[in-house]
Design a protein around this motif. Structure first.
Motif, PDB file in Angstrom:
ATOM      1  N   GLU A  77      32.406  49.511  30.412  1.00  0.00           N
ATOM      2  CA  GLU A  77      33.678  49.352  29.686  1.00  0.00           C
ATOM      3  C   GLU A  77      34.777  48.727  30.534  1.00  0.00           C
ATOM      4  O   GLU A  77      35.818  48.337  30.010  1.00  0.00           O
ATOM      5  N   MET A  78      34.582  48.654  31.844  1.00  0.00           N
ATOM      6  CA  MET A  78      35.646  48.072  32.680  1.00  0.00           C
ATOM      7  C   MET A  78      35.844  46.603  32.304  1.00  0.00           C
ATOM      8  O   MET A  78      34.876  45.885  32.079  1.00  0.00           O
ATOM      9  N   PRO A  79      37.095  46.160  32.238  1.00  0.00           N
ATOM     10  CA  PRO A  79      37.339  44.794  31.753  1.00  0.00           C
ATOM     11  C   PRO A  79      36.911  43.732  32.769  1.00  0.00           C
ATOM     12  O   PRO A  79      36.977  43.981  33.976  1.00  0.00           O
ATOM     13  N   PRO A  84      38.967  37.444  41.471  1.00  0.00           N
ATOM     14  CA  PRO A  84      38.161  38.513  42.078  1.00  0.00           C
ATOM     15  C   PRO A  84      38.993  39.768  42.359  1.00  0.00           C
ATOM     16  O   PRO A  84      40.063  39.691  42.958  1.00  0.00           O
ATOM     17  N   GLN A  85      38.514  40.898  41.881  1.00  0.00           N
ATOM     18  CA  GLN A  85      39.198  42.186  42.072  1.00  0.00           C
ATOM     19  C   GLN A  85      38.459  42.974  43.149  1.00  0.00           C
ATOM     20  O   GLN A  85      37.264  43.238  43.019  1.00  0.00           O
ATOM     21  N   LYS A  86      39.179  43.340  44.214  1.00  0.00           N
ATOM     22  CA  LYS A  86      38.522  44.068  45.308  1.00  0.00           C
ATOM     23  C   LYS A  86      38.091  45.465  44.853  1.00  0.00           C
ATOM     24  O   LYS A  86      38.851  46.173  44.185  1.00  0.00           O
ATOM     25  N   LEU A  87      36.869  45.814  45.271  1.00  0.00           N
ATOM     26  CA  LEU A  87      36.260  47.070  44.829  1.00  0.00           C
ATOM     27  C   LEU A  87      35.577  47.743  46.011  1.00  0.00           C
ATOM     28  O   LEU A  87      34.947  47.078  46.837  1.00  0.00           O
ATOM     29  N   PHE A  88      35.709  49.072  46.091  1.00  0.00           N
ATOM     30  CA  PHE A  88      34.987  49.855  47.101  1.00  0.00           C
ATOM     31  C   PHE A  88      34.262  50.961  46.343  1.00  0.00           C
ATOM     32  O   PHE A  88      34.837  51.587  45.453  1.00  0.00           O
ATOM     33  N   GLN A 107      26.432  45.622  38.562  1.00  0.00           N
ATOM     34  CA  GLN A 107      26.972  45.661  37.201  1.00  0.00           C
ATOM     35  C   GLN A 107      28.395  45.076  37.181  1.00  0.00           C
ATOM     36  O   GLN A 107      28.753  44.315  36.290  1.00  0.00           O
ATOM     37  N   LEU A 108      29.186  45.410  38.211  1.00  0.00           N
ATOM     38  CA  LEU A 108      30.585  44.968  38.214  1.00  0.00           C
ATOM     39  C   LEU A 108      30.764  43.575  38.812  1.00  0.00           C
ATOM     40  O   LEU A 108      31.751  42.898  38.529  1.00  0.00           O
ATOM     41  N   LYS A 109      29.801  43.150  39.603  1.00  0.00           N
ATOM     42  CA  LYS A 109      29.882  41.791  40.163  1.00  0.00           C
ATOM     43  C   LYS A 109      29.922  40.764  39.028  1.00  0.00           C
ATOM     44  O   LYS A 109      30.645  39.772  39.093  1.00  0.00           O
ATOM     45  N   LYS A 110      29.154  41.056  37.971  1.00  0.00           N
ATOM     46  CA  LYS A 110      29.103  40.131  36.825  1.00  0.00           C
ATOM     47  C   LYS A 110      30.473  39.982  36.182  1.00  0.00           C
ATOM     48  O   LYS A 110      30.725  39.042  35.454  1.00  0.00           O
ATOM     49  N   LYS A 111      31.355  40.966  36.418  1.00  0.00           N
ATOM     50  CA  LYS A 111      32.690  40.906  35.810  1.00  0.00           C
ATOM     51  C   LYS A 111      33.746  40.509  36.831  1.00  0.00           C
ATOM     52  O   LYS A 111      34.923  40.807  36.676  1.00  0.00           O
TER      53      LYS A 111
END
Ligand SMILES: Cc1cc2nc3c(=O)[nH]c(=O)nc-3n(C[C@H](O)[C@H](O)[C@H](O)COP(=O)(O)O)c2cc1C
Ligand code: SF4
Ligand code: SF4
Length: 278
Positions: A77-79, A84-88, A107-111
């Motif tokens: 569901e995350m938009p 690029p949004q930094k993620l840890f 999963q989130l790399k695709k977004k």
């Protein structure tokens, strides 16, 4: 405008929540010019204005060598992001985390989320506490948790303060293939949770605390609907009367209660503060 950091976590009995709260507490001291928000994924507004954060930290446990269903659904569901949004990412686990960080990372790399770091912490095994006779080493955070936390939080600070970051997707763990039979059967065992009605005090804690809506009010005691249960065992560990059981045999097994976790959190924080002073 101040820079800001969002810590979102999913936690069953409380291991992941404990680590997320320690992250929040220490980062508030470490990064004083940043606003830090901590929220469980069950909070409906968890990813509102997500694009405004400089860094997002997601924490979740490993169940059956994977992220829990709730976490995968949340990531779904995350938009998608325009830039690029930094993620840890971090996970807690009882024995080994297999590929659970990689699964959410992919999963989130695709977004368009840029995975700039990951961490894993061995924590109390919330399944083993109930399913096995008491094995004390399985009921504590790993010995190196405090020093790992310090290292990881310094890495996060670097990432938050605009330091150069490269994608750090964890490699596929080959050992996870050996665990496949265990994972296959583990996922298919549908534990039948029951209430010992004579012990229930109708506090409704199980109904309010389950994020999969598995408990409904009943006459003698709440009624269990297994449809969406992810077997996090939170309801069993947190029932104040130990009235929820897997079987009569497991009734007296160790319960990982909220006060068990607040003690663990205080101990870890004290250890970290001592390390920092030294
Ligand atoms: C249903 C279930 C399955 C689990 N499967 C694994 C596993 O495959 N590997 C592992 O290392 N730990 C496993 N664990 C242990 C949890 O990962 C560990 O206790 C974690 O810290 C729990 O975090 P929480 O309290 O935030 O849910 C499992 C726990 C549960 C409840
Ligand atoms: S948490 Fe336990 S005591 Fe409270 S309503 Fe549920 S089963 Fe009954
Ligand atoms: S009913 Fe299932 S999903 Fe809900 S708290 Fe209990 S074990 Fe977790």
């Amino acid at each position: 405008m101040n820079k800001s950091l969002l810590i979102v976590y999913h936690s069953g009995a409380g291991s992941t929540k404990t680590i997320a709260e320690i992250y929040c507490c220490l980062l508030e001291n470490l990064c004083t010019d940043h606003q830090i928000h901590l929220t469980p994924i069950s909070d409906k507004g968890a990813f509102q204005n997500i694009q405004e954060y400089d860094l997002i930290i997601l924490g979740f446990p490993t169940y059956h060598s994977e992220p829990p269903a709730s976490m995968k659904e949340f990531a779904e569901e995350m938009p998608p992001m325009n830039t690029p949004q930094k993620l840890f990412l971090f996970t807690t686990y009882g024995l080994y985390p297999a590929n659970s960080l990689r699964i959410i990372g992919k999963q989130l790399k695709k977004k368009n989320y840029l995975l700039c770091g990951t961490a894993g912490y061995r924590g109390p095994a919330t399944d083993a506490a109930l399913l096995l006779p008491k094995i004390s080493p399985l009921l504590v955070f790993g010995k190196k948790t405090a020093s790992r936390l310090v290292d990881d939080l310094l890495e996060i600070k670097h990432c938050l303060e605009g330091g150069k970051v490269n994608e750090s997707m964890p490699r596929f763990k080959l050992y996870s293939l050996l665990n496949y039979p265990n994972q296959y059967f583990g996922k298919r065992v549908k534990h039948k949770l029951q209430v010992a009605a004579e012990d229930c005090i109708h506090c409704q804690q199980c109904i309010k605390g389950c994020f999969r809506d598995c408990w409904k009010p009943g006459n003698a005691a709440p009624i269990f609907d297994p449809t969406h249960c992810e077997h996090c065992f939170r309801c069993i560990h947190h029932c104040p009367e130990s009235a929820i059981i897997l079987s009569r045999k497991t009734k007296t097994r160790v319960k990982l209660t909220p006060s068990f976790y607040s003690n663990k959190k205080e101990l870890l924080l004290a250890k970290i503060h001592k390390m920092i002073k030294e």
